[in-house]
Design a protein around this motif. Structure first.
Motif, PDB file in Angstrom:
ATOM      1  N   ILE A 117      90.674  58.572   0.540  1.00  0.00           N
ATOM      2  CA  ILE A 117      89.230  58.400   0.728  1.00  0.00           C
ATOM      3  C   ILE A 117      88.955  56.941   1.053  1.00  0.00           C
ATOM      4  N   ARG A 118      88.068  56.729   2.002  1.00  0.00           N
ATOM      5  CA  ARG A 118      87.600  55.385   2.331  1.00  0.00           C
ATOM      6  C   ARG A 118      86.080  55.416   2.427  1.00  0.00           C
ATOM      7  N   LEU A 119      85.497  54.259   2.220  1.00  0.00           N
ATOM      8  CA  LEU A 119      84.076  54.090   2.501  1.00  0.00           C
ATOM      9  C   LEU A 119      83.823  52.633   2.819  1.00  0.00           C
ATOM     10  N   TYR A 120      82.690  52.369   3.406  1.00  0.00           N
ATOM     11  CA  TYR A 120      82.285  50.990   3.635  1.00  0.00           C
ATOM     12  C   TYR A 120      80.936  50.790   2.977  1.00  0.00           C
ATOM     13  N   VAL A 121      80.655  49.541   2.672  1.00  0.00           N
ATOM     14  CA  VAL A 121      79.410  49.221   1.979  1.00  0.00           C
ATOM     15  C   VAL A 121      78.859  47.920   2.557  1.00  0.00           C
ATOM     16  N   GLU A 122      77.556  47.845   2.660  1.00  0.00           N
ATOM     17  CA  GLU A 122      76.890  46.614   3.102  1.00  0.00           C
ATOM     18  C   GLU A 122      77.294  45.476   2.166  1.00  0.00           C
ATOM     19  N   LYS A 123      77.661  44.330   2.717  1.00  0.00           N
ATOM     20  CA  LYS A 123      78.144  43.199   1.916  1.00  0.00           C
ATOM     21  C   LYS A 123      77.165  42.782   0.824  1.00  0.00           C
ATOM     22  N   GLU A 146      82.939  45.492  13.144  1.00  0.00           N
ATOM     23  CA  GLU A 146      82.298  46.449  14.035  1.00  0.00           C
ATOM     24  C   GLU A 146      81.597  45.747  15.189  1.00  0.00           C
ATOM     25  N   TRP A 147      81.306  46.504  16.204  1.00  0.00           N
ATOM     26  CA  TRP A 147      80.429  46.123  17.292  1.00  0.00           C
ATOM     27  C   TRP A 147      79.617  47.351  17.609  1.00  0.00           C
ATOM     28  N   MET A 148      78.317  47.196  17.670  1.00  0.00           N
ATOM     29  CA  MET A 148      77.426  48.316  17.949  1.00  0.00           C
ATOM     30  C   MET A 148      76.423  47.923  19.020  1.00  0.00           C
ATOM     31  N   LYS A 149      76.105  48.866  19.882  1.00  0.00           N
ATOM     32  CA  LYS A 149      75.022  48.663  20.825  1.00  0.00           C
ATOM     33  C   LYS A 149      73.709  48.604  20.034  1.00  0.00           C
ATOM     34  N   SER A 150      72.735  47.903  20.536  1.00  0.00           N
ATOM     35  CA  SER A 150      71.440  47.817  19.867  1.00  0.00           C
ATOM     36  C   SER A 150      70.722  49.156  19.931  1.00  0.00           C
ATOM     37  N   PHE A 151      69.826  49.351  18.970  1.00  0.00           N
ATOM     38  CA  PHE A 151      68.988  50.563  18.988  1.00  0.00           C
ATOM     39  C   PHE A 151      68.095  50.530  20.191  1.00  0.00           C
TER      40      PHE A 151
END
Length: 151
Positions: A117-123, A146-151
């Motif tokens: 199991i893995r998860l990520y959490v906001e710092k 990560e790299w994400m396109k803007s909303f």
């Protein structure tokens, strides 16, 4: 008594509402409801994308999470990612996430092709990090990028 089970399609509106609240609380984001609704429905339409689970108290949904699969060639199996965790404010601090996590962990332990199991959490979400540490998870092994396109 709290029970954990896969979410039902008819509960998608509750999940959308929970996800809007979670994004607002944890990242101060206001999600586009139409886009979010399509994203939640996509999970119900294609189980390869993931599976929502809910915590229920007396037939009332009080929490949800989403599991998504990640293939690991190193382990020749699937690692289950937990994401989109939300527990109603009036149910926080009562072990709801721990109960949900143990449900997922037992599933992973039972099924040979599931490896962990893995998860990520906001710092900045220190309270969530404390919960994850308290149930035996550690954040020592990987740094998440990560790299994400803007909303």
């Amino acid at each position: 008594m709290i029970t954990i089970r896969p979410a039902k399609y008819k509960e998608r509106k509750i999940i959308v509402d929970f996800q809007k609240k979670m994004a607002s609380e944890t990242e101060d984001l206001q999600l586009d409801e139409k886009q979010l609704k399509k994203g939640v429905e996509a999970v119900f339409e294609d189980f390869n994308k993931g599976i929502y689970y809910v915590a229920e108290d007396n037939n009332k949904v009080v929490a949800c999470l989403l599991t998504t699969p990640e293939w690991s060639e190193w382990r020749n199996g699937t690692v289950v990612w937990i994401q989109s965790v939300y527990v109603r404010k009036d149910y926080r601090g009562k072990g709801i996430f721990k109960t949900m996590y143990n449900f997922i962990k037992q599933m992973v332990e039972r099924e040979d092709d599931l490896k962990g199991i893995r998860l990520y959490v906001e710092k900045t979400n220190l309270s969530a990090q404390k919960v994850y540490q308290a149930i035996g998870m550690n954040g020592d092994h990987y740094q998440f990028f990560e790299w994400m396109k803007s909303f």
